[in-house]
Motif scaffolding. Sequence first.
Motif, PDB file in Angstrom:
ATOM      1  N   ARG A 105      68.412  16.461 -45.709  1.00 39.22           N
ATOM      2  CA  ARG A 105      69.433  17.365 -46.021  1.00 39.22           C
ATOM      3  C   ARG A 105      70.873  17.233 -46.583  1.00 39.22           C
ATOM      4  O   ARG A 105      71.274  17.572 -47.378  1.00 39.22           O
ATOM      5  CB  ARG A 105      69.551  18.637 -45.068  1.00 39.22           C
TER       6      ARG A 105
ATOM      7  N   LEU B 214      64.637  14.787 -40.938  1.00 41.12           N
ATOM      8  CA  LEU B 214      65.047  15.866 -42.009  1.00 41.12           C
ATOM      9  C   LEU B 214      66.238  16.145 -42.214  1.00 41.12           C
ATOM     10  O   LEU B 214      66.807  16.466 -43.358  1.00 41.12           O
ATOM     11  CB  LEU B 214      64.188  17.097 -41.158  1.00 41.12           C
TER      12      LEU B 214
ATOM     13  N   THR C 257      66.792  18.449 -49.963  1.00 43.32           N
ATOM     14  CA  THR C 257      66.396  19.828 -49.440  1.00 43.32           C
ATOM     15  C   THR C 257      67.402  20.630 -49.248  1.00 43.32           C
ATOM     16  O   THR C 257      68.474  20.278 -48.611  1.00 43.32           O
ATOM     17  CB  THR C 257      65.284  19.709 -48.428  1.00 43.32           C
TER      18      THR C 257
ATOM     19  N   GLN D 166      70.390  22.001 -37.323  1.00 37.44           N
ATOM     20  CA  GLN D 166      70.301  22.325 -38.801  1.00 37.44           C
ATOM     21  C   GLN D 166      69.086  22.916 -38.868  1.00 37.44           C
ATOM     22  O   GLN D 166      68.646  23.634 -40.189  1.00 37.44           O
ATOM     23  CB  GLN D 166      70.345  21.222 -39.740  1.00 37.44           C
ATOM     24  N   ILE D 167      68.117  23.090 -37.920  1.00 42.65           N
ATOM     25  CA  ILE D 167      66.951  23.716 -38.047  1.00 42.65           C
ATOM     26  C   ILE D 167      66.877  25.177 -38.386  1.00 42.65           C
ATOM     27  O   ILE D 167      67.491  26.178 -37.267  1.00 42.65           O
ATOM     28  CB  ILE D 167      65.753  23.795 -36.765  1.00 42.65           C
TER      29      ILE D 167
ATOM     30  N   HIS E 299      67.187  23.393 -47.105  1.00 45.26           N
ATOM     31  CA  HIS E 299      67.054  23.682 -45.545  1.00 45.26           C
ATOM     32  C   HIS E 299      66.048  22.698 -44.902  1.00 45.26           C
ATOM     33  O   HIS E 299      65.219  22.492 -45.752  1.00 45.26           O
ATOM     34  CB  HIS E 299      66.889  25.197 -45.497  1.00 45.26           C
ATOM     35  N   ILE E 300      66.107  22.931 -43.620  1.00 43.62           N
ATOM     36  CA  ILE E 300      65.006  22.311 -43.067  1.00 43.62           C
ATOM     37  C   ILE E 300      64.646  23.165 -42.001  1.00 43.62           C
ATOM     38  O   ILE E 300      65.427  24.086 -41.411  1.00 43.62           O
ATOM     39  CB  ILE E 300      65.550  20.845 -42.176  1.00 43.62           C
TER      40      ILE E 300
END
Length: 161
Positions: free
Chosen positions: A12, A8, A17, A41-42, A19-20
């Motif tokens: 990014r 994920l 994407t 980064q979540i 956001h993740i």
Amino acid sequence: MAESIGALAEARRLGLTRHIGVSNFTNAQLDEALNVEGGDQIITNQVEVHPFLANRKVVDHCEARGVKVTGYMPVARGKVMDDDTLKAIAEEQNATPAQIAPAWVASRDIVVIPSSTKREHLAANLEAMKISLTADEMTRIDELDRGERIANPSFAPEWDE
Ligand SMILES: NC(=O)c1ccc[n+]([C@@H]2O[C@H](COP(=O)([O-])OP(=O)(O)OC[C@H]3O[C@@H](n4cnc5c(N)ncnc54)[C@H](OP(=O)(O)O)[C@@H]3O)[C@@H](O)[C@H]2O)c1
């Protein structure tokens, strides 16, 4: 966990994407995810939240870990329409129970994502974000929590209850 979160984060990094986030993560799973590479980064954990499932343990833990909660199924798939407390508050607010429930979720500083197949309901759900519930109304809705989980398939994790 490391493989999935890493993938994920890589998506990014590649600009695929903006956001993740994760979904239906228990507090233990979230802690694990935050500790692997890319976990920082979540930005959100998407979990079930509606007046009949306040999901406080998960919401509190996400807040403590700096992860925004996204609450899904805020209308409890339509069940809120039949609740007397929500009907009474809706009348006070000149709204419908289907608007009061997402307004309550949003008032808890949770991102709320009701869904509808009808244009007028979509418009009503956007309008609901303007509803300001009183402290008394919030408390009355808080009291509806009965741990009623709708999304609970056989492969579900052991929820934080
Ligand atoms: N991450 C996950 O595991 C997960 C699990 C479940 C759901 N979700 C997501 O959460 C979102 C919402 O979930 P959901 O659709 O299952 O549940 P929901 O939003 O609680 O309920 C949708 C139901 O409520 C009705 N409704 C919506 N707005 C209404 C209004 N203003 N007045 C009257 N009825 C209204 C809709 O009927 P009409 O179509 O007739 O308006 C539909 O039957 C979706 O984006 C879904 O993808 C995520």
